[in-house]
Design an enzyme around this catalytic site. Sequence first.
Site, PDB file in Angstrom:
ATOM      1  N   CYS A 184       0.836  -1.207   0.000  1.00 33.02           N
ATOM      2  CA  CYS A 184       0.000   0.000   0.000  1.00 33.02           C
ATOM      3  C   CYS A 184       0.874   1.261   0.000  1.00 33.02           C
ATOM      4  O   CYS A 184       1.591   1.494  -0.951  1.00 33.02           O
ATOM      5  CB  CYS A 184      -0.968  -0.055   1.181  1.00 33.02           C
ATOM      6  SG  CYS A 184      -2.378   1.024   0.985  1.00 33.02           S
ATOM      7  N   HIS A 236      -3.372  -5.847   0.938  1.00 34.07           N
ATOM      8  CA  HIS A 236      -2.728  -6.031   2.239  1.00 34.07           C
ATOM      9  C   HIS A 236      -2.653  -7.502   2.649  1.00 34.07           C
ATOM     10  O   HIS A 236      -3.559  -7.985   3.326  1.00 34.07           O
ATOM     11  CB  HIS A 236      -3.524  -5.283   3.306  1.00 34.07           C
ATOM     12  CG  HIS A 236      -3.421  -3.803   3.208  1.00 34.07           C
ATOM     13  ND1 HIS A 236      -2.457  -3.076   3.846  1.00 34.07           N
ATOM     14  CD2 HIS A 236      -4.169  -2.908   2.543  1.00 34.07           C
ATOM     15  CE1 HIS A 236      -2.608  -1.789   3.581  1.00 34.07           C
ATOM     16  NE2 HIS A 236      -3.643  -1.650   2.787  1.00 34.07           N
ATOM     17  N   GLU A 246      -0.897  -8.689   4.953  1.00 35.11           N
ATOM     18  CA  GLU A 246      -0.780  -8.748   6.418  1.00 35.11           C
ATOM     19  C   GLU A 246      -2.144  -8.646   7.102  1.00 35.11           C
ATOM     20  O   GLU A 246      -2.256  -8.903   8.296  1.00 35.11           O
ATOM     21  CB  GLU A 246       0.178  -7.648   6.918  1.00 35.11           C
ATOM     22  CG  GLU A 246      -0.399  -6.245   7.027  1.00 35.11           C
ATOM     23  CD  GLU A 246      -0.544  -5.519   5.692  1.00 35.11           C
ATOM     24  OE1 GLU A 246      -0.280  -6.133   4.643  1.00 35.11           O
ATOM     25  OE2 GLU A 246      -0.948  -4.345   5.705  1.00 35.11           O
TER      26      GLU A 246
END
Lengths: 226, 82
Positions: free
Chosen positions: A86, A195, A197
């Site tokens: 990002c 994302h 994560e």
Amino acid sequence: MKFAVLVFPGSNCDVDMYHAIKDELGEEVEYVWHDATDLSEFDGVLVPGGFSYGDYLRCGAMANQSNVMAEVKKFAEAGKPVLGVCNGFQILTEAGLLPGALLRNKNLKFMCRTVELKVENNDTLFTHQYEAGQIINVPIAHGEGNYFCDDQTLAELKANNQIVFTYSGENPNGSLEDIAGIINERGNVLGMMPHPERAVDTLLGSDDGLKVFKSIVKMWRESHVS
Amino acid sequence: MTKVKIYVTLRESVLDPQGSAVQGSLVKMGYNEVQDIRIGKYLEVVIGDTERDLDSLVKEMCEKLLANTVIEDYRYEVEEAN
């Protein structure tokens, strides 16, 4: 394996990155402040999402001028793994570690939802745990994820197989060729808007992002086992 | 002291969805003459005494930070300030 999670003023996905490494993988991880001048104790660098320096001027522009980014460039030149997600992807393009730039989303909206990604290249140190062409569910959360580069750069990306992830369903931001993530020519710097994560536990919707981190660790282990 | 007015605009080859949205609004308001809008940034940079060549100084700042030449062009005007 020991990871550095960079922290800039305005980073907000640093804790998710830390959690993914520490709690899901059980590897070592430390936060590294943006004025740090030494990354020699680390084996991998994670550049998290957020709004570094308030996204003033351009996303990632001022973060690129911080002390730690000079070290990240040396780290990448040494062939060690660098993952930018990002805002981290935006910073890596500003730093010239990845080609192109991220423009405002085509529909001008901040897009926050889970999207389908296609693994276009699973022959990288970040994606070898995925199947080629696998469709995975990973969240996005960005207002400026519209990947752009000139025609020559795009031809090079294709020729070198540097397009790693594309949006499989609807393209949420208008990016060129549905690009969601690219890798550098050498294969040790990956930038992506979605994302991984935030997709490390089925309890929170998906664990499809976990294999990005598992891939990095497995590759590192294999090259460091004596 | 010198005031430098810097204009940073998206390159011609780069779509400007923000400009298109504003153009759409103006046309909706009845300004059918409007054919295109490109939105950019305007910066006023006040520079104190320096031994460096002003042009090379400004170009360097633009290319290193103020503009991203992958997607943006820049131009500037120099104005003597009091």
